[in-house]
Design a protein around this motif. Structure first.
Motif, PDB file in Angstrom:
ATOM      1  N   LEU A  53     -30.474 -46.860 -23.637  1.00 45.12           N
ATOM      2  CA  LEU A  53     -29.298 -46.605 -24.483  1.00 45.12           C
ATOM      3  C   LEU A  53     -28.124 -46.140 -23.628  1.00 45.12           C
ATOM      4  O   LEU A  53     -26.983 -46.490 -23.859  1.00 45.12           O
ATOM      5  N   ARG A  54     -28.450 -45.286 -22.654  1.00 40.05           N
ATOM      6  CA  ARG A  54     -27.426 -44.717 -21.775  1.00 40.05           C
ATOM      7  C   ARG A  54     -28.117 -44.252 -20.494  1.00 40.05           C
ATOM      8  O   ARG A  54     -29.334 -44.353 -20.353  1.00 40.05           O
ATOM      9  N   TYR A  55     -27.310 -43.718 -19.591  1.00 34.49           N
ATOM     10  CA  TYR A  55     -27.837 -43.241 -18.313  1.00 34.49           C
ATOM     11  C   TYR A  55     -27.279 -41.852 -18.047  1.00 34.49           C
ATOM     12  O   TYR A  55     -26.141 -41.539 -18.414  1.00 34.49           O
ATOM     13  N   GLU A  56     -28.098 -41.020 -17.394  1.00 35.56           N
ATOM     14  CA  GLU A  56     -27.641 -39.684 -17.025  1.00 35.56           C
ATOM     15  C   GLU A  56     -27.730 -39.522 -15.515  1.00 35.56           C
ATOM     16  O   GLU A  56     -28.652 -40.052 -14.873  1.00 35.56           O
ATOM     17  N   ASP A  57     -26.771 -38.804 -14.968  1.00 38.12           N
ATOM     18  CA  ASP A  57     -26.684 -38.651 -13.519  1.00 38.12           C
ATOM     19  C   ASP A  57     -27.341 -37.346 -13.079  1.00 38.12           C
ATOM     20  O   ASP A  57     -26.740 -36.279 -13.162  1.00 38.12           O
ATOM     21  N   GLU A  58     -28.595 -37.463 -12.639  1.00 33.69           N
ATOM     22  CA  GLU A  58     -29.319 -36.309 -12.101  1.00 33.69           C
ATOM     23  C   GLU A  58     -29.415 -36.381 -10.583  1.00 33.69           C
ATOM     24  O   GLU A  58     -30.228 -35.691  -9.972  1.00 33.69           O
ATOM     25  N   THR A  59     -28.559 -37.223  -9.970  1.00 36.65           N
ATOM     26  CA  THR A  59     -28.604 -37.396  -8.510  1.00 36.65           C
ATOM     27  C   THR A  59     -27.846 -36.288  -7.787  1.00 36.65           C
ATOM     28  O   THR A  59     -27.877 -36.218  -6.566  1.00 36.65           O
ATOM     29  N   ARG A  60     -27.128 -35.436  -8.538  1.00 38.73           N
ATOM     30  CA  ARG A  60     -26.363 -34.372  -7.897  1.00 38.73           C
ATOM     31  C   ARG A  60     -26.392 -33.121  -8.764  1.00 38.73           C
ATOM     32  O   ARG A  60     -26.640 -33.181  -9.976  1.00 38.73           O
ATOM     33  N   VAL A  61     -26.108 -31.998  -8.107  1.00 32.01           N
ATOM     34  CA  VAL A  61     -26.037 -30.707  -8.787  1.00 32.01           C
ATOM     35  C   VAL A  61     -24.582 -30.251  -8.799  1.00 32.01           C
ATOM     36  O   VAL A  61     -23.898 -30.294  -7.773  1.00 32.01           O
ATOM     37  N   HIS A 148     -40.635 -25.954  -7.923  1.00 33.52           N
ATOM     38  CA  HIS A 148     -41.636 -25.263  -7.104  1.00 33.52           C
ATOM     39  C   HIS A 148     -41.497 -25.797  -5.688  1.00 33.52           C
ATOM     40  O   HIS A 148     -41.935 -26.911  -5.383  1.00 33.52           O
ATOM     41  N   GLY A 149     -40.883 -25.035  -4.836  1.00 35.04           N
ATOM     42  CA  GLY A 149     -40.654 -25.496  -3.475  1.00 35.04           C
ATOM     43  C   GLY A 149     -39.496 -26.477  -3.415  1.00 35.04           C
ATOM     44  O   GLY A 149     -38.733 -26.646  -4.371  1.00 35.04           O
ATOM     45  N   GLU A 150     -39.388 -27.173  -2.313  1.00 34.65           N
ATOM     46  CA  GLU A 150     -38.287 -28.117  -2.135  1.00 34.65           C
ATOM     47  C   GLU A 150     -38.505 -29.348  -3.013  1.00 34.65           C
ATOM     48  O   GLU A 150     -39.546 -30.008  -2.929  1.00 34.65           O
ATOM     49  N   THR A 151     -37.561 -29.635  -3.847  1.00 36.91           N
ATOM     50  CA  THR A 151     -37.658 -30.774  -4.773  1.00 36.91           C
ATOM     51  C   THR A 151     -36.428 -31.653  -4.591  1.00 36.91           C
ATOM     52  O   THR A 151     -35.325 -31.266  -4.988  1.00 36.91           O
ATOM     53  N   PRO A 152     -36.612 -32.828  -3.947  1.00 37.34           N
ATOM     54  CA  PRO A 152     -35.442 -33.685  -3.708  1.00 37.34           C
ATOM     55  C   PRO A 152     -34.851 -34.189  -5.022  1.00 37.34           C
ATOM     56  O   PRO A 152     -35.549 -34.343  -6.028  1.00 37.34           O
ATOM     57  N   LEU A 153     -33.557 -34.453  -4.996  1.00 37.03           N
ATOM     58  CA  LEU A 153     -32.877 -35.016  -6.167  1.00 37.03           C
ATOM     59  C   LEU A 153     -33.231 -36.492  -6.315  1.00 37.03           C
ATOM     60  O   LEU A 153     -33.523 -37.166  -5.317  1.00 37.03           O
ATOM     61  N   PRO A 154     -33.214 -37.018  -7.537  1.00 36.50           N
ATOM     62  CA  PRO A 154     -33.429 -38.459  -7.713  1.00 36.50           C
ATOM     63  C   PRO A 154     -32.358 -39.246  -6.954  1.00 36.50           C
ATOM     64  O   PRO A 154     -31.248 -38.752  -6.741  1.00 36.50           O
ATOM     65  N   SER A 155     -32.701 -40.476  -6.562  1.00 38.43           N
ATOM     66  CA  SER A 155     -31.744 -41.302  -5.822  1.00 38.43           C
ATOM     67  C   SER A 155     -31.021 -42.291  -6.726  1.00 38.43           C
ATOM     68  O   SER A 155     -30.195 -43.067  -6.255  1.00 38.43           O
ATOM     69  N   ALA A 156     -31.343 -42.320  -8.021  1.00 41.45           N
ATOM     70  CA  ALA A 156     -30.703 -43.270  -8.943  1.00 41.45           C
ATOM     71  C   ALA A 156     -30.444 -42.587 -10.279  1.00 41.45           C
ATOM     72  O   ALA A 156     -30.992 -41.510 -10.570  1.00 41.45           O
ATOM     73  N   LEU A 157     -29.619 -43.198 -11.092  1.00 41.49           N
ATOM     74  CA  LEU A 157     -29.367 -42.687 -12.439  1.00 41.49           C
ATOM     75  C   LEU A 157     -30.668 -42.667 -13.233  1.00 41.49           C
ATOM     76  O   LEU A 157     -31.567 -43.483 -13.006  1.00 41.49           O
ATOM     77  N   THR A 158     -30.744 -41.755 -14.176  1.00 42.05           N
ATOM     78  CA  THR A 158     -31.931 -41.654 -15.034  1.00 42.05           C
ATOM     79  C   THR A 158     -31.685 -42.420 -16.327  1.00 42.05           C
ATOM     80  O   THR A 158     -30.753 -42.093 -17.075  1.00 42.05           O
TER      81      THR A 158
END
Length: 696
Positions: A53-61, A148-158
């Motif tokens: 339906l749509r996309y969300e940007d979780e690639t950055r904080v 929990h510990g180092e968690t890399p960000l996703p590399s693409a839109l969700t």
């Protein structure tokens, strides 16, 4: 690409039809299958076509202090406090802090496990819109995860998929990823066609839409203007066109009785008519006459505005069947319209010695049995009625033509039953609700279309007036003046969709109020709950002029034809749709007298209601009104009963994608002629056995 997700295999798998959605055995598997079915997912490949339906940007904080109110962002911080409060309802409040500031996470519905997860000292990422609240910036019901510990960000839109209760995004995403790993994504279009139309490959479109690359604007994906979306829209429209053209070709391959001029009945009727057929009527009759003379079934839609003279064309078609020794059946959606047709057909055909019968659900058992017997024996050459005509127990002697009036008002099941019963017959569908070009090309592509685009001479345009309910007394005086001067009027009661009983009571109350306000007039009442005989008596009184004002519900929308009625008042006009307002207005202006339709509305008006009233006030052309109606409502709501529970179009928009519709129409013919195997695979991929609904 997100970590842990499955890429689409670049190798084409072995040729196979998309199978059902794999599920685990037992109750859990059945529950999952039921949830997926609510989403229209019944086969494995349906998951591939279940696009976001749509996309969300979780690639950055985004730092909390930089968050723009009303824009969805992802923040990351440390939980400073979490508490359950009662202000006034029970809610969970958690304060999260980063180097730039503090944000509040607020949950009105929550589980105990969520309160535990948001323990002070935890590091969390939360996604949602920050708005200004009592404690400053806050997110209501954000999506969050504890790190929990180092968690890399996703590399693409969700991707965010359409879903249903009890089926979360993570579970649905997992099902889709597994389906993608199994799916055969080779192209059903010839490379030359894709290149000529400027379309990307199907595999590429699927990959991009399910796994959007990083660094792109989520709004660009959600707006459906990208090449990947364009390819999916085209494929969807192509599947629809292929289905329709297959129906069309299949019909052309079947045989039907050849109905040719025989015995001079049709020419005799034309000679006896008290008026000349308009050029548009002559053109439409010529097209129908040619079809009836072919050895395969006619499947033609005759559309024309209210009062354009479709009925006489239908009579000529029925008479052509009769003069070839066959019967004609005419089906209407309401008893009033069926009875109106019965009177018109009798008036024109009785002098020619043609016997007519009619059937309706409200007839007595004896009347129905007599009608059925006359139809079965062939004594009745023309049979008229409601859908009761095509129910079990009605047998025809030698049926050659089926006419369906106001065909869009019948449900899909009724039309499928008619198609089964009249598979090798000539069929003429009629509609006074004009169909915009894109809709006709899309949902009626299996039909040939004739248009009556002019009104008979002598018909005066209806003047439309808008009046707020505060001017009701003035409107009542206008009704009195018109009727005292020898005219007649309709007063249409408001549409109350949520309660038929309330609608009936409103009609009774309105009738009582107008009878009291206008004691010098005879005020009639008609509604859907009246028995057929009472309806007929009420209408006969009005047609004879003994009743000056007829109060009614929308049962008078079609089938009421009284030339002396020159005024209509539609109460609470803002509740009606455009097509209904246009149909109702068409009940006046049928004689030579100047006619008017007063749209009585209640303030305040919503934006959509205001737009509808503006359109009907400014337009008398049914085709222009239909185009506006399509823009306002979209094809699904516009077509109403044509829907079968299956979505009409999920991705394409008929208003925005008319160019793709034209291209898909041409491509369908090309594929069916030159690449039938590709056409079959494309249909299976997109429709998977549901194609018959589209031709209903």
């Amino acid at each position: 690409m997100r970590k842990g997700s499955t890429r689409v295999s670049a190798k084409a798998s072995s040729k196979r039809k998309p199978g059902p959605v794999p599920s685990s055995p037992g109750p859990a598997g059945k529950t999952l299958a039921a949830k997926l079915a609510k989403l229209g997912v019944r086969r494995d490949f349906d998951l591939v076509l279940h696009l976001p339906l749509r996309y969300e940007d979780e690639t950055r904080v985004t730092p909390i202090a930089d968050a723009i109110p009303g824009v969805a962002v992802q923040i990351e911080g440390t939980v400073r406090s979490t508490e359950i409060v009662y202000r006034p309802k029970r809610q969970l409040i958690s304060r999260v802090e980063d180097a730039s500031g503090v944000a509040v996470l607020r949950f009105f519905n929550f589980y105990g496990s969520q309160a535990k997860a948001l323990a002070p000292g935890s590091t969390v990422r939360a996604f949602g819109e920050i708005r200004t609240g009592f404690f400053g910036g806050e997110m209501a019901h954000p999506r969050f995860r504890v790190l929990h510990g180092e968690t890399p960000l996703p590399s693409a839109l969700t991707p965010i998929y359409p879903t249903t209760a009890g089926l979360g995004q993570a579970a649905l995403r997992s099902l889709i990823e597994r389906a993608l790993s199994r799916a055969e994504l080779d192209d059903t279009l010839p490379e030359e066609m894709s290149s000529r139309l400027g379309l990307c490959a199907f595999r590429e479109a699927v990959e991009i839409l399910h796994h959007p690359r990083s660094g792109v604007d989520p709004a660009a994906f959600s707006g459906r203007a990208l090449p990947a979306w364009r390819r999916m829209k085209f494929d969807e429209l192509l599947a629809q066109q292929l289905s329709m053209r297959q129906h069309y070709r299949e019909r052309k391959s079947r045989s039907a009785p050849v109905l040719v001029p025989e015995g001079g009945h049709t020419s005799e009727l034309i000679r006896r008519l008290p008026f000349r057929l308009t050029r548009a009527q002559q053109r439409a009759w010529g097209e129908i006459e040619r079809d009836l003379g072919q050895p395969h079934p006619m499947h033609r839609l005759l559309q024309g505005d209210v009062g354009s003279g479709k009925t006489v064309v239908a009579v000529l078609a029925a008479l052509r069947a009769v003069e070839n020794g066959m019967q004609a059946a005419v089906m209407a959606p309401t008893e009033i319209l069926a009875e109106q047709h019965f009177r018109k057909f009798s008036e024109w055909l009785a002098p020619l010695g043609v016997s007519i019968a009619w059937l309706s659900g409200s007839q007595s058992r004896k009347e129905r049995e007599a009608g059925r017997a006359a139809i079965a024996s062939g004594e009745a050459k023309v049979a008229l009625g409601t859908h009761a005509l095509f129910q079990e127990g009605v047998a025809f002697g030698v049926l050659g033509l089926a006419v369906v009036d106001e065909q869009h008002r019948f449900g899909v099941a009724q039309r499928l039953a008619l198609r089964t019963k009249a598979a090798d017959l000539h069929q003429l569908m009629m509609s006074a609700t004009p169909i915009p070009r894109t809709l006709s090309m899309s949902y009626y592509a299996d039909l040939d279309v004739s248009i009556i685009d002019e009104l008979p001479p002598g018909r005066t345009p209806v003047v439309t007036k808008l009046a707020a309910d505060s001017r009701r007394a003035e409107v009542v005086r206008r009704v009195r003046d018109a009727c005292v001067a020898g005219g007649q009027a309709y007063w249409v009661c408001p549409l109350i969709e949520e309660s038929e009983q309330l609608q009936l009571q409103t009609a009774l109350d309105t009738h009582a109020a107008l009878s009291a306000a206008l004691p010098e007039l005879k005020v009639g009442l008609i509604h859907g709950r009246l028995k057929a005989a009472e309806k007929a008596r009420t209408m006969a009184e009005f047609q004879a002029g003994r009743t000056q004002l007829l109060v009614g519900t929308t049962v008078i929308e079609v089938g009421v034809d009284v030339a002396n009625a020159s005024l209509m008042v539609i109460e609470h006009a803002e509740r009606f749709g455009l097509a209904q307002l246009h149909q109702l207005r068409g009940r006046v202006g049928r004689g030579a007298a100047e006619s008017a339709c007063v749209l009585l509305y209640q303030n305040p008006l919503g934006e959509n209601a205001r737009r509808r009233l503006k359109v009907i006030f400014e337009n008398t052309d049914g085709f222009a009104i239909a185009r506006e109606d399509l823009l306002l409502r979209g094809p699904g709501e516009y077509l109403g009963a044509r829907q079968s529970g299956e979505p009409l179009l999920r991705f394409a928009d008929l208003n925005e994608d008319a160019d793709l519709l034209d291209a898909a129409r041409a491509a369908a013919e090309s594929l069916l002629t030159d690449h039938p195997g590709r056409a079959e695979r494309h249909l299976e991929r997109w429709l998977g056995g549901r194609a018959h609904f589209l031709g209903a």
